[in-house]
Write a protein that holds these residues in place. Structure first.
Motif, PDB file in Angstrom:
ATOM      1  N   VAL A 192      50.434  81.747 -38.419  1.00 58.77           N
ATOM      2  CA  VAL A 192      51.121  80.539 -37.942  1.00 58.77           C
ATOM      3  C   VAL A 192      52.395  80.374 -38.766  1.00 58.77           C
ATOM      4  O   VAL A 192      52.372  80.462 -39.995  1.00 58.77           O
ATOM      5  CB  VAL A 192      50.216  79.297 -38.087  1.00 58.77           C
ATOM      6  N   MET A 193      53.503  80.175 -38.093  1.00 65.40           N
ATOM      7  CA  MET A 193      54.791  80.012 -38.774  1.00 65.40           C
ATOM      8  C   MET A 193      54.849  78.624 -39.420  1.00 65.40           C
ATOM      9  O   MET A 193      54.824  77.616 -38.734  1.00 65.40           O
ATOM     10  CB  MET A 193      55.942  80.194 -37.768  1.00 65.40           C
ATOM     11  N   GLU A 194      54.888  78.627 -40.746  1.00 65.37           N
ATOM     12  CA  GLU A 194      54.788  77.372 -41.496  1.00 65.37           C
ATOM     13  C   GLU A 194      55.874  76.358 -41.164  1.00 65.37           C
ATOM     14  O   GLU A 194      55.624  75.163 -41.175  1.00 65.37           O
ATOM     15  CB  GLU A 194      54.805  77.667 -42.989  1.00 65.37           C
TER      16      GLU A 194
ATOM     17  N   ASP B 234      43.937  71.782 -38.546  1.00 61.03           N
ATOM     18  CA  ASP B 234      44.876  71.684 -39.668  1.00 61.03           C
ATOM     19  C   ASP B 234      46.203  72.389 -39.383  1.00 61.03           C
ATOM     20  O   ASP B 234      47.125  72.323 -40.182  1.00 61.03           O
ATOM     21  CB  ASP B 234      44.248  72.219 -40.955  1.00 61.03           C
ATOM     22  N   PHE B 235      46.308  73.081 -38.250  1.00 60.56           N
ATOM     23  CA  PHE B 235      47.502  73.784 -37.791  1.00 60.56           C
ATOM     24  C   PHE B 235      47.887  75.008 -38.642  1.00 60.56           C
ATOM     25  O   PHE B 235      48.885  75.638 -38.385  1.00 60.56           O
ATOM     26  CB  PHE B 235      48.727  72.854 -37.719  1.00 60.56           C
TER      27      PHE B 235
ATOM     28  N   LYS C 100      57.342  73.086 -31.205  1.00 61.21           N
ATOM     29  CA  LYS C 100      56.065  73.708 -30.876  1.00 61.21           C
ATOM     30  C   LYS C 100      55.566  74.452 -32.112  1.00 61.21           C
ATOM     31  O   LYS C 100      56.341  74.843 -32.963  1.00 61.21           O
ATOM     32  CB  LYS C 100      56.236  74.716 -29.741  1.00 61.21           C
ATOM     33  N   THR C 101      54.273  74.661 -32.192  1.00 63.97           N
ATOM     34  CA  THR C 101      53.713  75.453 -33.279  1.00 63.97           C
ATOM     35  C   THR C 101      53.745  76.915 -32.840  1.00 63.97           C
ATOM     36  O   THR C 101      53.224  77.258 -31.777  1.00 63.97           O
ATOM     37  CB  THR C 101      52.274  75.022 -33.587  1.00 63.97           C
ATOM     38  N   TRP C 102      54.371  77.774 -33.643  1.00 64.38           N
ATOM     39  CA  TRP C 102      54.541  79.184 -33.312  1.00 64.38           C
ATOM     40  C   TRP C 102      53.625  80.034 -34.172  1.00 64.38           C
ATOM     41  O   TRP C 102      53.354  79.717 -35.321  1.00 64.38           O
ATOM     42  CB  TRP C 102      55.984  79.607 -33.561  1.00 64.38           C
TER      43      TRP C 102
END
Length: 104
Positions: free
Chosen positions: A98-100, A51-52, A26-28
């Motif tokens: 956003v955690m890369e 682009d997240f 998941k994106t954190w």
């Protein structure tokens, strides 16, 4: 030494396992600690960009309007006397980090 800003409550221990585990499925994102509490009846919405790498913060008014800037918040408050007690300083458009290592 500064006290930890994280406090365990709800009759659980800080040693208990988390509800979900941090991983790259998941994106954190992590929000800043000094974000003011969202005013009652308003909702803060965070939207991940395509682009997240960034998120955008919006506020949804009790009437369903989406506010994207402090100027829009000020105009809404001015146009709706019912919300005159809501402070402009209670709105933060600062986006979470956003955690890369979780970006797809």
């Amino acid at each position: 030494m500064k006290e930890s800003p994280y406090v365990c409550d709800r009759n659980i221990s800080c040693d208990d396992p988390a509800d979900i585990e941090y991983n790259a499925t998941k994106t954190w994102a992590i929000d800043r600690l000094d974000i003011p509490k969202t005013p009652q009846d308003f909702k803060r919405s965070l939207v991940l960009r395509r682009d997240f790498f960034r998120m955008d913060a919006y506020y949804i008014t009790p009437t369903g309007n989406k506010l994207r800037t402090r100027n829009e918040v000020a105009a809404f408050i001015e146009a709706n006397p019912k919300y005159q007690d809501v402070k402009l300083s209670d709105f933060s458009f600062t986006s979470p980090k956003v955690m890369e290592d979780t970006i797809p």
